[in-house]
Design a protein around this motif. Structure first.
Motif, PDB file in Angstrom:
ATOM      1  N   ARG A 253      11.881  10.100  -8.100  1.00  0.00           N
ATOM      2  CA  ARG A 253      13.010  10.930  -7.633  1.00  0.00           C
ATOM      3  C   ARG A 253      13.919  10.206  -6.656  1.00  0.00           C
ATOM      4  O   ARG A 253      15.116  10.420  -6.610  1.00  0.00           O
ATOM      5  CB  ARG A 253      12.438  12.190  -6.959  1.00  0.00           C
ATOM      6  CG  ARG A 253      12.970  13.466  -7.577  1.00  0.00           C
ATOM      7  CD  ARG A 253      12.347  14.683  -6.928  1.00  0.00           C
ATOM      8  NE  ARG A 253      13.282  15.361  -6.049  1.00  0.00           N
ATOM      9  CZ  ARG A 253      13.084  15.553  -4.752  1.00  0.00           C
ATOM     10  NH1 ARG A 253      11.997  15.098  -4.172  1.00  0.00           N
ATOM     11  NH2 ARG A 253      13.969  16.192  -4.031  1.00  0.00           N
ATOM     12  N   ARG A 254      13.337   9.368  -5.789  1.00  0.00           N
ATOM     13  CA  ARG A 254      14.115   8.714  -4.727  1.00  0.00           C
ATOM     14  C   ARG A 254      13.983   7.201  -4.818  1.00  0.00           C
ATOM     15  O   ARG A 254      12.967   6.680  -5.293  1.00  0.00           O
ATOM     16  CB  ARG A 254      13.615   9.190  -3.359  1.00  0.00           C
ATOM     17  CG  ARG A 254      13.755  10.681  -3.134  1.00  0.00           C
ATOM     18  CD  ARG A 254      15.194  11.029  -2.794  1.00  0.00           C
ATOM     19  NE  ARG A 254      15.370  12.443  -2.595  1.00  0.00           N
ATOM     20  CZ  ARG A 254      16.190  13.212  -3.327  1.00  0.00           C
ATOM     21  NH1 ARG A 254      16.880  12.699  -4.320  1.00  0.00           N
ATOM     22  NH2 ARG A 254      16.319  14.494  -3.067  1.00  0.00           N
ATOM     23  N   TYR A 255      14.997   6.520  -4.267  1.00  0.00           N
ATOM     24  CA  TYR A 255      14.962   5.048  -4.271  1.00  0.00           C
ATOM     25  C   TYR A 255      15.501   4.530  -2.942  1.00  0.00           C
ATOM     26  O   TYR A 255      16.530   5.008  -2.445  1.00  0.00           O
ATOM     27  CB  TYR A 255      15.817   4.504  -5.425  1.00  0.00           C
ATOM     28  CG  TYR A 255      15.886   2.997  -5.440  1.00  0.00           C
ATOM     29  CD1 TYR A 255      14.769   2.237  -5.791  1.00  0.00           C
ATOM     30  CD2 TYR A 255      17.051   2.335  -5.068  1.00  0.00           C
ATOM     31  CE1 TYR A 255      14.825   0.852  -5.789  1.00  0.00           C
ATOM     32  CE2 TYR A 255      17.117   0.948  -5.065  1.00  0.00           C
ATOM     33  CZ  TYR A 255      15.996   0.213  -5.422  1.00  0.00           C
ATOM     34  OH  TYR A 255      16.039  -1.151  -5.408  1.00  0.00           O
ATOM     35  N   CYS A 256      14.784   3.559  -2.358  1.00  0.00           N
ATOM     36  CA  CYS A 256      15.254   2.921  -1.129  1.00  0.00           C
ATOM     37  C   CYS A 256      15.715   1.502  -1.465  1.00  0.00           C
ATOM     38  O   CYS A 256      14.908   0.675  -1.902  1.00  0.00           O
ATOM     39  CB  CYS A 256      14.146   2.876  -0.082  1.00  0.00           C
ATOM     40  SG  CYS A 256      14.627   1.901   1.368  1.00  0.00           S
TER      41      CYS A 256
ATOM     42  N   THR B 213       0.836  -1.205   0.000  1.00  0.00           N
ATOM     43  CA  THR B 213       0.000   0.000   0.000  1.00  0.00           C
ATOM     44  C   THR B 213       0.869   1.252   0.000  1.00  0.00           C
ATOM     45  O   THR B 213       0.654   2.190  -0.775  1.00  0.00           O
ATOM     46  CB  THR B 213      -0.912   0.007   1.254  1.00  0.00           C
ATOM     47  OG1 THR B 213      -1.587  -1.236   1.312  1.00  0.00           O
ATOM     48  CG2 THR B 213      -1.913   1.135   1.209  1.00  0.00           C
ATOM     49  N   ARG B 214       1.902   1.256   0.861  1.00  0.00           N
ATOM     50  CA  ARG B 214       2.770   2.439   0.924  1.00  0.00           C
ATOM     51  C   ARG B 214       3.522   2.647  -0.382  1.00  0.00           C
ATOM     52  O   ARG B 214       3.716   3.770  -0.824  1.00  0.00           O
ATOM     53  CB  ARG B 214       3.770   2.289   2.080  1.00  0.00           C
ATOM     54  CG  ARG B 214       3.125   2.472   3.446  1.00  0.00           C
ATOM     55  CD  ARG B 214       4.178   2.336   4.517  1.00  0.00           C
ATOM     56  NE  ARG B 214       3.627   2.487   5.850  1.00  0.00           N
ATOM     57  CZ  ARG B 214       4.320   2.225   6.958  1.00  0.00           C
ATOM     58  NH1 ARG B 214       5.558   1.809   6.890  1.00  0.00           N
ATOM     59  NH2 ARG B 214       3.762   2.393   8.133  1.00  0.00           N
ATOM     60  N   LYS B 215       3.983   1.539  -0.997  1.00  0.00           N
ATOM     61  CA  LYS B 215       4.700   1.655  -2.277  1.00  0.00           C
ATOM     62  C   LYS B 215       3.814   2.356  -3.311  1.00  0.00           C
ATOM     63  O   LYS B 215       4.292   3.182  -4.089  1.00  0.00           O
ATOM     64  CB  LYS B 215       5.069   0.267  -2.805  1.00  0.00           C
ATOM     65  CG  LYS B 215       6.380  -0.292  -2.253  1.00  0.00           C
ATOM     66  CD  LYS B 215       6.597  -1.699  -2.797  1.00  0.00           C
ATOM     67  CE  LYS B 215       7.783  -2.390  -2.169  1.00  0.00           C
ATOM     68  NZ  LYS B 215       9.045  -2.157  -2.871  1.00  0.00           N
ATOM     69  N   ALA B 216       2.514   1.993  -3.315  1.00  0.00           N
ATOM     70  CA  ALA B 216       1.597   2.589  -4.292  1.00  0.00           C
ATOM     71  C   ALA B 216       1.331   4.058  -3.951  1.00  0.00           C
ATOM     72  O   ALA B 216       1.364   4.924  -4.827  1.00  0.00           O
ATOM     73  CB  ALA B 216       0.282   1.803  -4.309  1.00  0.00           C
TER      74      ALA B 216
ATOM     75  N   VAL C   4       8.170   4.134   2.989  1.00  0.00           N
ATOM     76  CA  VAL C   4       7.666   2.752   2.906  1.00  0.00           C
ATOM     77  C   VAL C   4       8.181   1.915   4.077  1.00  0.00           C
ATOM     78  O   VAL C   4       7.401   1.328   4.825  1.00  0.00           O
ATOM     79  CB  VAL C   4       8.050   2.110   1.551  1.00  0.00           C
ATOM     80  CG1 VAL C   4       7.571   0.663   1.499  1.00  0.00           C
ATOM     81  CG2 VAL C   4       7.458   2.916   0.404  1.00  0.00           C
ATOM     82  N   CYS C   5       9.508   1.863   4.274  1.00  0.00           N
ATOM     83  CA  CYS C   5      10.044   0.989   5.333  1.00  0.00           C
ATOM     84  C   CYS C   5      10.569   1.768   6.535  1.00  0.00           C
ATOM     85  O   CYS C   5      10.913   1.172   7.556  1.00  0.00           O
ATOM     86  CB  CYS C   5      11.142   0.092   4.779  1.00  0.00           C
ATOM     87  SG  CYS C   5      12.681   0.949   4.383  1.00  0.00           S
ATOM     88  N   GLY C   6      10.657   3.094   6.427  1.00  0.00           N
ATOM     89  CA  GLY C   6      11.098   3.901   7.567  1.00  0.00           C
ATOM     90  C   GLY C   6      12.605   4.033   7.674  1.00  0.00           C
ATOM     91  O   GLY C   6      13.122   4.622   8.633  1.00  0.00           O
ATOM     92  N   SER C   7      13.356   3.530   6.699  1.00  0.00           N
ATOM     93  CA  SER C   7      14.818   3.567   6.823  1.00  0.00           C
ATOM     94  C   SER C   7      15.358   4.991   6.713  1.00  0.00           C
ATOM     95  O   SER C   7      14.805   5.837   6.009  1.00  0.00           O
ATOM     96  CB  SER C   7      15.465   2.710   5.737  1.00  0.00           C
ATOM     97  OG  SER C   7      15.361   3.346   4.472  1.00  0.00           O
ATOM     98  N   LEU C   8      16.482   5.228   7.428  1.00  0.00           N
ATOM     99  CA  LEU C   8      17.214   6.493   7.317  1.00  0.00           C
ATOM    100  C   LEU C   8      18.416   6.281   6.403  1.00  0.00           C
ATOM    101  O   LEU C   8      18.760   5.146   6.072  1.00  0.00           O
ATOM    102  CB  LEU C   8      17.697   6.946   8.702  1.00  0.00           C
ATOM    103  CG  LEU C   8      16.585   7.257   9.704  1.00  0.00           C
ATOM    104  CD1 LEU C   8      17.170   7.519  11.081  1.00  0.00           C
ATOM    105  CD2 LEU C   8      15.776   8.462   9.226  1.00  0.00           C
TER     106      LEU C   8
END
Ligand code: ZN
Length: 248
Positions: free
Chosen positions: A32-35, A23-26, A60-64
């Protein structure tokens, strides 16, 4: 994601997490950005922290940015874990790296934290209860800035590493030169001076010399050492650093 892990029964957690991620990916999709951790293409990252740093947290995953760079570094240095059985000590374990290390069959994994609820064993990094030359790899990211006597912690890391072993060390680099202000006695003062209430100093790039003084051969790993310039910008990891500390 924490809510899912806290309130849902275990068999439902996996499917619920998958659905949330999809859901978050959609919702946040963009170019512009990529995790690299959750492999999501998003419009932008989110603002994070008391200092409201813009465009850093993956929606999406909360990563820094430091997680993203560590993730790519571990991909890049896969061979470190493939040389045979490997005893590993992970301080202040971040869940995503803990999961990753536990999946490597050659790794005999121990996590440690000063807080007994946060790791497999309670451990003070300045007083490690293991004999000299015990571990092949130590992961110690964003720990030393919380430790009153960081030089003592570094000497302990050196002591428990085997010769030829290495410590993967990261700290926030927020100053030109490492400094500690003895007047910063309260959380509010520390937040004002160091930018975070539980930090005890600001590090500069000279942390490399501090680690070196301990006896380590230190290699400062930067994104441009193995990642293309346009990808560094897309992942917002320009300022990330890892200090790979080898015990000779
Ligand atoms: Zn992500």
């Amino acid at each position: 994601m924490g809510l899912i892990r806290t309130f849902l029964p275990k068999p439902l957690q996996g499917p619920a997490l998958k659905l949330l991620i999809l859901t978050r990916k959609a919702v946040f999709f963009g170019s512009r950005r990529y995790c690299p951790i959750c492999r999501s293409r998003v419009r932008s990252f989110r603002t994070h922290g008391a200092d409201r740093r813009p465009d850093v947290r993956c929606p999406v995953c909360g990563s820094l940015e430091r997680f993203r760079f560590m993730w790519l570094f571990l991909d890049h240095k896969k061979d470190m874990f493939e040389a045979g059985p490997c005893r590993m000590l992970h301080f202040a374990p971040e869940r995503l790296f803990e999961d990753r290390y536990r999946q490597i069959s050659a790794v005999e994994y121990v996590s440690a934290d000063i807080n007994p609820d946060r790791a497999m064993v309670q451990m003070d990094i300045t007083d490690i209860q293991h004999p000299d030359n015990t571990f092949d790899i130590i992961h110690c990211s964003h720990v030393l800035e919380h430790v009153p006597d960081d030089m003592r912690a570094m000497r302990q890391l050196y002591r428990v590493l085997k010769h030829g072993g290495c410590a993967i060390v990261a700290v926030p680099i927020t100053a030109k030169q490492t400094f500690q202000d003895p007047s910063a006695a309260t959380p509010a003062e520390r937040e004002r001076i160091y930018g975070q209430h539980d930090h005890l100093r600001c590090y500069g790039p000279d942390i490399e010399q501090r680690l070196n003084k301990t006896g380590f051969d230190v290699q400062c790993i930067r994104p441009q050492d193995f990642i293309a310039t346009e990808d560094i910008a897309r992942m917002r990891i320009e300022d990330a650093r890892i200090f790979l500390c080898r015990k000779p």
